[in-house]
Design an enzyme around this catalytic site. Structure first.
Site, PDB file in Angstrom:
ATOM      1  N   ARG A  26      -3.752 -23.173   3.768  1.00 61.90           N
ATOM      2  CA  ARG A  26      -4.405 -24.491   3.658  1.00 61.90           C
ATOM      3  C   ARG A  26      -5.916 -24.370   3.840  1.00 61.90           C
ATOM      4  NH1 ARG A  26      -1.439 -28.044   7.880  1.00 61.90           N
ATOM      5  NH2 ARG A  26      -1.666 -26.074   8.951  1.00 61.90           N
ATOM      6  N   ASN A  47       1.352 -28.856   4.441  1.00 61.40           N
ATOM      7  CA  ASN A  47       2.576 -28.081   4.561  1.00 61.40           C
ATOM      8  C   ASN A  47       3.751 -29.026   4.335  1.00 61.40           C
ATOM      9  OD1 ASN A  47       1.385 -25.627   5.163  1.00 61.40           O
ATOM     10  ND2 ASN A  47       1.606 -25.846   7.371  1.00 61.40           N
TER      11      ASN A  47
END
Length: 101
Positions: A29, A47
């Site tokens: 990320r 996520n």
């Protein structure tokens, strides 16, 4: 699902992607945000409960194409096994690119 044209049409588009593989707990990320910001894209990364990562990225078609290439490249952290994606018109919904928790 729309297809990208390899030329620069000037069109702004939205990439909605689900990235599978070893992509959680590997900095995916963080590096996705960094790459998107370098390309001037807006959107989000998160996520998913199934171990995948969800991405929405909006911007000029050429920048989104480059971002899409990066997602599948060895430079993306972890081990990307597959990318499911959909292309649609840019909505202008986002003002920056960030992580959704």
């Amino acid at each position: 699902m729309a297809e990208f044209q390899e030329g620069d049409s000037g069109e702004r588009v939205r990439l909605t992607a689900r990235v599978g593989g070893t992509v959680q707990a590997v900095g995916f990320r963080y590096w996705t945000v960094r790459q998107a910001e370098e390309l001037g894209l807006t959107g989000s990364v998160r996520n998913n409960d199934d171990g995948s990562v969800g991405i929405v990225a909006e911007g000029p078609q050429t920048a989104v194409l480059e971002f899409r290439r990066w997602l599948r490249s060895p430079q993306a952290p972890g081990r990307v096994e597959n990318v499911e994606e959909q292309i649609s018109p840019d909505t202008g919904e986002f003002h920056n690119f960030g992580v959704v928790y």
